[in-house]
Write an enzyme that holds these catalytic residues in place. Structure first.
Site, PDB file in Angstrom:
ATOM      1  CB  SER A 228      -0.922   0.006   1.227  1.00  0.00           C
ATOM      2  OG  SER A 228      -0.184  -0.218   2.414  1.00  0.00           O
TER       3      SER A 228
ATOM      4  CD  GLU B  20      -7.397  -5.576   1.617  1.00  0.00           C
ATOM      5  OE1 GLU B  20      -6.252  -6.075   1.600  1.00  0.00           O
ATOM      6  OE2 GLU B  20      -7.660  -4.432   1.203  1.00  0.00           O
TER       7      GLU B  20
HETATM    8  O1  KIV Z   1      -0.414  -3.365   1.630  1.00  0.00           O
HETATM    9  C1  KIV Z   1      -1.093  -3.311   2.656  1.00  0.00           C
HETATM   10  O2  KIV Z   1      -1.109  -2.331   3.413  1.00  0.00           O
HETATM   11  C2  KIV Z   1      -1.908  -4.472   2.979  1.00  0.00           C
HETATM   12  C3  KIV Z   1      -2.955  -4.300   4.027  1.00  0.00           C
HETATM   13  C4  KIV Z   1      -4.085  -3.548   3.482  1.00  0.00           C
HETATM   14  C5  KIV Z   1      -3.357  -5.589   4.615  1.00  0.00           C
HETATM   15  O3  KIV Z   1      -1.754  -5.482   2.392  1.00  0.00           O
END
Ligand code: KIV
Length: 279
Positions: free
Chosen positions: A45, A182
């Site tokens: 993310s 998720e």
């Molecule tokens: O990349 C991320 O932050 C994640 C979370 C949303 C679980 O995979």
């Protein structure tokens, strides 16, 4: 206390909820660690919240290593999980082991996370055999955004829900030490949590998981535009930051900053001597 694979497992057995937050830099990791979060996820993310990409797909292994190393310098007790970016493991077992190894050796991660079920079990097995713990990720897996046609809740139909249950059992059997669930219905996440021995960490998967994870910019109110329904804003840090920056700009422009207390002094004699000399 140091958080490890074993302590996370013990938390599940004791019914003590696991807390995980994302972090991508030293300062944030240090604060989260000092607050006592069990685990820090250096998620891909970061592509969206740190680098401004539209989705997680452009993130590279080097990006994750760079940010994981900063987090590892800041966190003393949290269990650090580094995300394996798009195409760093889907391409085969060899790539998966080499890239997972880099996240541990160069980034200082304690475990890696990868997305997918049955189709990545071979990779999970190989990475675990190389002594790197693996956290799996099922449901709304953002690296499949183009297959899903957007960030949509998964597992609502009988077939899709059944497949998720089967996948969760397969990734556990392959050696995963935990699984992120998720964007799936809460009741489905609860069934999976009860079936698994390993902890489930939910994000948009209800209260029945063994733990929760959130992206820290979302939960601190630093993001603007659309935020998913599950991303509770625990603070409005974005407003605080905006206020602080606006105050800095106006006080600098009107001369109120820097004030006496922000300024270094020098003896008057030194100044007088300097001024009396022709330089
Ligand atoms: O990349 C991320 O932050 C994640 C979370 C949303 C679980 O995979």
């Amino acid at each position: 206390m140091k958080n490890t694979v074993a302590t996370l497992m013990m938390q599940k057995q004791a019914g003590e909820k696991i807390t995980m937050l994302t972090a991508y830099d030293y300062t944030t990791a240090k604060i989260e660690d000092e607050c006592g979060v069990n685990s820090i996820l250096v998620g891909d993310s970061l592509g969206m919240v740190m680098l401004g990409y539209e989705n997680t797909l452009p993130v590279t292994v080097d990006d994750i290593i760079h940010h994981t190393a900063a987090v590892a310098r800041g966190a003393k007790n949290a269990f650090i999980v580094a995300d394996m970016p798009f195409l760093s493991y889907q391409t085969g077992v060899y790539d998966a082991v080499v890239n997972a190894g880099r996240l541990v050796k160069e980034g200082g991660a304690h475990a890696v996370k990868l997305e997918g079920g049955a189709e990545v079990c071979e990779q999970i097995r190989a990475i675990v055999n190389a002594s790197v713990p693996v956290v799996a990720h099922l449901g709304l897996t953002p690296q499949s955004v183009n297959v899903f046609g957007g960030f949509k809740v998964q597992g609502k139909s009988y077939d899709k829900a059944k497949k998720l249950i089967e996948d969760s059992l397969k990734i556990q059997e392959a050696g995963a030490c935990a699984v992120v669930l998720e964007g799936i219905p809460a009741k489905l996440a609860e069934i999976i949590t009860k079936k698994l021995v390993i902890p489930t960490i939910g994000i948009g998967a209800g209260n029945g998981c063994d733990g929760q994870v959130l992206v820290y910019q979302d939960m601190l109110g630093m993001t603007t535009g659309h935020t998913p329904k599950f991303a509770k804003r625990f603070a409005e840090a974005g407003n605080l930051i905006r206020q602080g920056i606006s105050d800095y700009i106006s006080e600098t422009k009107n001369g109120a900053f820097p004030a006496e207390e922000h300024t270094y002094k020098i003896d008057d004699e030194v100044i007088e001597k300097l001024l009396s000399e022709e330089v």
